[in-house]
Scaffold this active site. Structure first.
Site, short mmCIF file in Angstrom:
data_model
loop_
_atom_site.label_atom_id
_atom_site.label_comp_id
_atom_site.label_asym_id
_atom_site.label_seq_id
_atom_site.Cartn_x
_atom_site.Cartn_y
_atom_site.Cartn_z
N GLU A 30 1.15 -1.08 0.14
CA GLU A 30 0.20 -0.04 0.49
C GLU A 30 0.82 1.62 0.16
O GLU A 30 1.59 1.25 0.31
CB GLU A 30 -1.28 0.27 1.40
N LYS A 103 -9.83 2.79 -2.34
CA LYS A 103 -10.23 1.71 -1.22
C LYS A 103 -11.28 2.06 -0.46
O LYS A 103 -11.64 4.20 0.21
CB LYS A 103 -8.96 2.24 0.04
N CYS A 140 -6.01 -2.43 2.38
CA CYS A 140 -5.31 -3.14 3.72
C CYS A 140 -6.98 -2.25 4.44
O CYS A 140 -7.38 -3.80 4.47
CB CYS A 140 -4.10 -1.04 4.17
#
Length: 281
Positions: A30, A103, A140
């Protein structure tokens, strides 16, 4: 390293290393172009963001084409002034952008002040079609939520992929640190089992200091891993050093696992309506 150009140069060298060893799919961690800048709230860090397409996509796209690989990157996207995303960009073997994912779940914890920087994604959970298959890419914090993994699987994802930046808070006890790391591994192996799909999780490793000195920084715990469709560990990277791993994944195995464990067949979709509520009182 603090210098973005140096980081990109090192990443390109590592990507070449993996490709030379036969990798067809390469996944990066990431926000790999820079240090993990979310440890503090600093408006100057928005200067790290860039448009997509832009400089980084030009570099990584050209490299994917040169090496004939599918490449999963993680970039700080400047969509407009005051509007930024934490965005995964996937390149196909011809260097084109196969797709991107913004995300969806944004954390806000000490040393992980991501809500200051990132607007939650608005593209939904959709696999990205590439020449090697459909990739269910998330980022994540998304990896803790079973809903995203399931939605990717229901749309035909063949792999679940999570670029990651997660580590230890220095004040935690050693026991607590290990519980956190094991929970991180376990929940993602659970996604593999529940959906009958391999999971690839690629994490940062090593210590990054807190520029504000408010904390002792983050010790990223590495442990990048690949799990098979029954949650079996196919590879686990070290906790304390960088690792370039080439892992064989049998893409045909998911078909057999889903025949043995037909979870999709037996889902009670007629009874899941309340899952859309925040909490059921």
């Amino acid at each position: 390293m603090e210098d973005v150009d140096d980081n990109i140069s090192k990443l390109c060298e590592s990507i070449r290393n993996a490709a030379s060893r036969g990798a067809e799919l390469v996944v990066l961690q990431e926000l790999h172009n820079s240090l993990y800048f979310c440890q503090t709230e600093n408006t100057g860090m928005f200067d790290l963001a860039e448009p997509i397409p832009g400089k980084s996509t030009d570099i990584y796209g050209a490299l994917a084409k040169e090496l004939g690989i599918v490449l999963v990157t993680s970039l700080f996207e400047r969509r407009a002034a005051g509007l930024y995303h934490n965005t995964a960009v996937v390149f196909d073997k011809d260097g084109s952008i196969a797709g991107k994912y913004r995300k969806m779940h944004i954390p806000d914890d000490p040393a992980y002040y991501e809500k200051f920087y990132f607007t939650p994604g608005d593209m939904g959970f959709h696999p990205i079609l590439t020449s090697i298959g459909k990739l269910g890419v998330q980022v994540c914090w998304d990896q803790w939520y079973p809903e995203g993994a399931r939605l990717m699987a229901l749309q035909g994802a063949e792999l679940l992929i999570y670029p990651t930046a997660i580590g230890y808070e220095s004040s935690d006890t050693d026991d607590e640190k290990q519980r956190q790391r094991e929970a991180w591994i376990t929940v993602q192996r659970g996604h593999a089992v529940a959906n009958g799909l391999p999971v690839i999780a690629v994490n940062r490793v090593g210590h990054e200091s807190d520029p504000s000195k408010a904390t002792n920084g983050i010790m990223f715990w590495g442990s990048s891993f690949v799990a098979g469709p029954q949650g079996e560990t196919l590879h686990m990277s070290p906790t304390d050093k960088e690792d370039i791993a080439v892992v064989d994944i049998d893409m045909r195995r998911s078909e057999n696992v889903r025949r043995w464990w037909p979870f999709l067949r037996d889902r009670r979709i007629d009874e899941y309506g309340k899952i859309l509520k925040r909490f059921i009182d």
